[in-house]
Design an enzyme around this catalytic site. Structure first.
Site, mmCIF file in Angstrom:
data_model
loop_
_atom_site.group_PDB
_atom_site.id
_atom_site.type_symbol
_atom_site.label_atom_id
_atom_site.label_comp_id
_atom_site.label_asym_id
_atom_site.label_seq_id
_atom_site.Cartn_x
_atom_site.Cartn_y
_atom_site.Cartn_z
ATOM 1 N N CYS A 46 92.524 12.851 57.059
ATOM 2 C CA CYS A 46 91.320 13.461 56.479
ATOM 3 C C CYS A 46 90.356 12.401 55.935
ATOM 4 O O CYS A 46 89.174 12.686 55.717
ATOM 5 C CB CYS A 46 91.702 14.416 55.354
ATOM 6 S SG CYS A 46 92.715 15.806 55.908
ATOM 7 N N TYR A 425 85.102 26.153 29.613
ATOM 8 C CA TYR A 425 83.656 26.067 29.424
ATOM 9 C C TYR A 425 83.310 24.930 28.485
ATOM 10 O O TYR A 425 83.893 24.779 27.405
ATOM 11 C CB TYR A 425 83.086 27.366 28.838
ATOM 12 C CG TYR A 425 81.715 27.163 28.208
ATOM 13 C CD1 TYR A 425 80.615 26.812 29.006
ATOM 14 C CD2 TYR A 425 81.532 27.247 26.832
ATOM 15 C CE1 TYR A 425 79.374 26.577 28.438
ATOM 16 C CE2 TYR A 425 80.287 27.020 26.250
ATOM 17 C CZ TYR A 425 79.210 26.679 27.049
ATOM 18 O OH TYR A 425 77.989 26.436 26.502
ATOM 19 N N ARG A 441 82.197 39.292 38.494
ATOM 20 C CA ARG A 441 81.576 40.386 37.744
ATOM 21 C C ARG A 441 80.628 41.195 38.638
ATOM 22 O O ARG A 441 80.637 42.435 38.621
ATOM 23 C CB ARG A 441 80.813 39.823 36.543
ATOM 24 C CG ARG A 441 80.344 40.885 35.544
ATOM 25 C CD ARG A 441 79.578 40.235 34.417
ATOM 26 N NE ARG A 441 78.290 39.713 34.872
ATOM 27 C CZ ARG A 441 77.670 38.684 34.315
ATOM 28 N NH1 ARG A 441 78.217 38.017 33.311
ATOM 29 N NH2 ARG A 441 76.491 38.298 34.760
#
Length: 451
Positions: A46, A425, A441
């Site tokens: 790769c 976060y 969502r």
């Protein structure tokens, strides 16, 4: 009495199997010999496009273990040695010193994949390159250095085509990409693939989509042009990125069962239909955990895991390879692309009733320096909201978010369940609502409209 293990293929799957078996069984109990037809073992295939592009500065940096390191483990690695036949208890080996037979008690087939080579006029012209092996990458670099080409044509718009287009851009070449499909990256939905087409054009790549390869023109044996159904394209160098098929011919000739995808059929422990014979890597057929169908997906991640399972089992332990969800990432210059699970077309073919949502966000808090665009697509089942697949196209920090979606997919989560995932976060890393959560969502909200 010492048992003898023979491994066919010296890259990810084969050497993982050999190493794991050695960890568990001493050389007095298990002798191991590995045959590799090339000049390198245990390297990152790769990484080859990035070697060509110049990100990796030395081919040796792609090699995880050299033959001498395996010798230290009492694993006999024989280079330039191709296994050309399998019979009861023996393999036939073709080497520079001639042909001979090698006995085995247990056998691992890790023959990898066979790159698609076009059967068209001029296909053997000098200057036409594949990039499957490390030797291929080294030869390609040598050709670029010796001949200083100006115009490159990349045939095939998949992962390798994308990465090699970038490599040619980095070398300053004019690049044309040809694909018989009407979009690059066929594993993506058309709307997401369109973003990749836009990125290619932004980088100056000329796209020739929907054009089939018909042949190559040459002068004095060296390629000068590519002929497609759309006309002639001048070329000083051609890179083939037409995909691979499982290299299962050796196993098939030995009477070992082959699956419907053309890969060697194994059970979850990677055992073939013949006692004492195992298989792993790009040569095998595996099981897609979402579509519940056999697939052949050539990825080093699968090869290493499968080889590890084989080695543990040969070593006296117990290990399985349960299947795949088809997670993959790539990039073109500043544009990152990722996918997991099923595309919309694949979901429909597998009998699902899919729906999808696409959301746009940023990779960091929008006000934070370095925030980049990211577009996330979620594909879910219309009746249950179960996640079926996901695709991401964006800039730096986008692609690896596919991993969260792959884990959700692996565990059969619904989009509603995903909205509560406790993802990290902080402004330098994500907005307060991570792009994955935004997409989940929106998919959950859309599901309500179907009831």
């Amino acid at each position: 009495m010492t048992e003898r293990l023979v491994v066919i293929g010296g890259d990810a799957a084969g050497m993982s199997a050999a190493s794991q078996a050695r960890k568990r069984r001493a050389s007095s109990d298990l002798s191991i010999v590995a045959f590799e037809r090339g000049q390198h073992v245990s390297y990152s295939a790769c990484g080859i496009p990035y070697l060509v592009a110049g990100d990796v500065t030395d081919p040796d940096h792609l090699v995880a273990r050299h033959p001498a390191q395996f010798v230290a483990l009492d694993i006999d690695v024989r280079l330039s040695s191709e296994v050309v036949g399998i019979s009861d208890g023996f393999v036939t080996v073709r080497s520079p010193d001639g042909e001979y037979r090698e006995p085995f008690d247990q056998l691992v087939i890790a023959t990898g994949g066979v790159p698609a080579r076009p059967n068209v006029p001029g296909a053997l012209s000098v200057g036409i390159h594949g990039v499957q092996t490390l030797e291929d990458g080294i030869r390609l670099l040598g050709y670029l250095d010796r001949h200083a080409p100006k115009r490159a044509v990349v045939v095939g718009g998949g992962y390798i085509g994308l990465e090699m287009a970038e490599a040619m851009i980095r070398h300053g070449l004019d690049v044309t990409l040809v694909d018989a499909a009407d979009q690059p990256m066929r594993t993506l939905d058309p709307d997401m693939a369109g973003l990749i087409a836009d990125a290619l054009r932004r980088e100056g790549v000329t796209l020739r989509l929907g054009e089939r390869l018909e042949g190559f023109a040459s002068h004095a044996g060296r390629v000068t042009a590519v002929h497609t159904t759309g006309g002639e394209i001048p070329a000083d160098i051609v890179i083939l990125g037409l995909g691979t098929r499982p290299n299962s011919d050796l196993a098939k000739a030995a009477g070992i069962a082959i699956g419907e995808t053309g890969g060697i059929r194994t059970d979850r422990r990677m055992r073939t239909s013949r006692d004492g014979v195992w298989a792993a890597g790009d040569c095998v057929e595996t099981f897609h955990l979402v579509s519940q169908r056999p697939v052949a997906i050539a990825l080093g991640t699968h090869a290493n895991k499968q080889g590890r399972a084989v080695g543990i089992n040969i070593g006296g332990g117990y290990a399985t390879f349960p299947g795949v969800v088809g997670t993959a990432v790539s990039k073109l210059c500043d544009t990152e692309v990722a996918r997991t699970g099923l595309s919309t077309a694949e979901a429909e073919a597998a009998g699902f009733r899919p729906y999808s949502v696409v959301t746009e966000s940023t990779t960091r808090a929008g006000y934070f320096p370095g925030a980049r665009k990211i577009k996330t697509k979620i594909i879910a089942e219309r009746t249950t909201g179960r996640l079926l697949g996901a695709q991401i196209v964006g800039e730096e920090g986008a692609a690896k978010r596919i991993d969260a979606l792959a884990v959700a997919l692996w565990h059969g989560m619904t989009v509603e369940e995903m909205t509560s995932l406790d993802l990290s976060y902080a402004p330098p890393f994500a907005p307060v609502w991570d792009p994955v959560l935004i997409a989940a969502r929106k998919a959950a909200e859309a599901l309500g409209s179907f009831s």
